[in-house]
Design an enzyme around this catalytic site. Sequence first.
Site, mmCIF file in Angstrom:
data_model
loop_
_atom_site.group_PDB
_atom_site.id
_atom_site.type_symbol
_atom_site.label_atom_id
_atom_site.label_comp_id
_atom_site.label_asym_id
_atom_site.label_seq_id
_atom_site.Cartn_x
_atom_site.Cartn_y
_atom_site.Cartn_z
ATOM 1 N N SER A 183 -0.004 1.017 1.617
ATOM 2 C CA SER A 183 -1.401 1.436 1.614
ATOM 3 C C SER A 183 -2.014 1.570 2.998
ATOM 4 C CB SER A 183 -2.233 0.472 0.764
ATOM 5 O OG SER A 183 -2.075 -0.855 1.214
ATOM 6 N N HIS A 211 -0.979 4.653 -4.113
ATOM 7 C CA HIS A 211 -1.242 5.764 -3.189
ATOM 8 C C HIS A 211 -0.271 6.925 -3.391
ATOM 9 C CE1 HIS A 211 -4.279 3.583 -0.937
ATOM 10 N NE2 HIS A 211 -3.549 2.525 -1.219
ATOM 11 N N LYS A 242 -7.737 6.030 -7.420
ATOM 12 C CA LYS A 242 -7.509 6.709 -6.142
ATOM 13 C C LYS A 242 -7.406 8.220 -6.372
ATOM 14 C CE LYS A 242 -6.513 2.502 -3.965
ATOM 15 N NZ LYS A 242 -5.644 1.350 -3.859
HETATM 16 C C1 PLP Z 1 -6.007 -0.051 -4.005
HETATM 17 C C2 PLP Z 1 -4.731 -0.698 -4.319
HETATM 18 C C3 PLP Z 1 -4.610 -1.559 -5.401
HETATM 19 C C4 PLP Z 1 -5.808 -1.991 -6.198
HETATM 20 O O1 PLP Z 1 -6.249 -0.994 -7.035
HETATM 21 P P1 PLP Z 1 -7.751 -1.026 -7.549
HETATM 22 O O2 PLP Z 1 -7.733 -0.156 -8.745
HETATM 23 O O3 PLP Z 1 -8.594 -0.491 -6.433
HETATM 24 O O4 PLP Z 1 -8.074 -2.451 -7.856
HETATM 25 C C5 PLP Z 1 -3.367 -2.052 -5.717
HETATM 26 N N1 PLP Z 1 -2.287 -1.738 -4.973
HETATM 27 C C6 PLP Z 1 -2.371 -0.931 -3.894
HETATM 28 C C7 PLP Z 1 -1.145 -0.624 -3.119
HETATM 29 C C8 PLP Z 1 -3.601 -0.404 -3.530
HETATM 30 O O5 PLP Z 1 -3.705 0.357 -2.456
#
Ligand code: PLP
Length: 391
Positions: A183, A211, A242
């Site tokens: 990330s 991602h 995302k």
């Molecule tokens: C953003 C993210 C999460 C968390 O996801 P949310 O839906 O925002 O709680 C989990 N793992 C990774 C790698 C992330 O970047």
Amino acid sequence: MSDEAVAAAWAREDLEALSERGLRRYLEPLDSPQGPVVRVGGETLVNFSSNDYLGLAASPTVRAAALAAVERYGVGTGASRLVVGDTAAHHRLETRLAAFERAEAVRLFNSGYAANTGIIPALVGPEDAVFSDALNHASLVDGCRLSRARVCVYPHADVEALERALAETPARRKLVVTDTVFSMDGDVAPLRDIVAACRAHGAALMVDEAHATGVLGARGAGLCDELGLENEVDLRMGTLSKALGVMGAYVATSREVADLLVSRARPFVFSTALPAHLCAASEAAVDAVEGDPDLRERLWRNIRRFADGLRGLGVRAEPRSAVFPIILGEPERALDAARRLREVGVLVKAIRPPTVPEGTSRLRFCLSASHTVGHVDLALEALRTVGVRRG
Ligand SMILES: *Cc1c(COP(=O)(O)O)cnc(C)c1O
């Protein structure tokens, strides 16, 4: 003194310590919808810090799906899915996601954080071992801790070290967990080798495609899709928050695991169900990812252009995902660079510990399909004039 005053004194002490180290964080509300250009603090800025990689967060079709579902279901769900919070919209989305992921089953969670902290403890416990990449997301780290399994953190992307640890660890069950796209670095896990290591040692594999969902793969279903590894990975977690632009998360897995999570994943059991309109919106977003490959093409045009431009500035950059770090070192350097870029219209947030390791504070640029070529060039030109270089 009241309890409140005691806690306030603790907080004051800790806030001062954070400020001294450049690690205090502040909120800053947007005055516009999420998008490539946002209004914030009275300024209009080109946004390079959003994970809305396909520009779906404010998409008219996704909004329309949410609005129609609000009319039908109301806003809240009133209880967990196991009590009376379950709706047809949840089941429809799980079925839709299972088709998208080519999985036997899908289980929804309210967030990626909830998914990761729920799934790992549902599968492994004190007699077991979990193997976690050193740069895994905090939610995987916390899931490992909550499981009370023995946690072995292997050096980033080092499959040989992982293999050694798998061979040496006596445990009832072995679970390997890794981000597919990391990330904060935007690089990609050596997934084929990790799959082979898990096979060789009888370990289960869970990947976090937060991602990668909507970004990688011929169908946009992530790194497993890109590499054709859908059937080789036990659990593929993806976010709806995302590239899909909404909220929530899911895991694509076997029927058995999906059934077990209903009984055992604590965030699933003990949290109120995701609102139905978010499920409906996510379903529309999945339709957009599958039905409009042009979205991903535009994202990748921007990714390639930005990577080329960064290399032209002497910054090492691989066009491997929508995430580009520019590592600057100490928190103040990253904060200062972010301030100077903002003065020329570029919004990019400084990322500091504990989100990234000490000494690697950075700017983290995120590209979106919704950026124009002009936006991408503005960021590159701003980096050139501001003179930000990898430390
Ligand atoms: C953003 C993210 C999460 C968390 O996801 P949310 O839906 O925002 O709680 C989990 N793992 C990774 C790698 C992330 O970047």
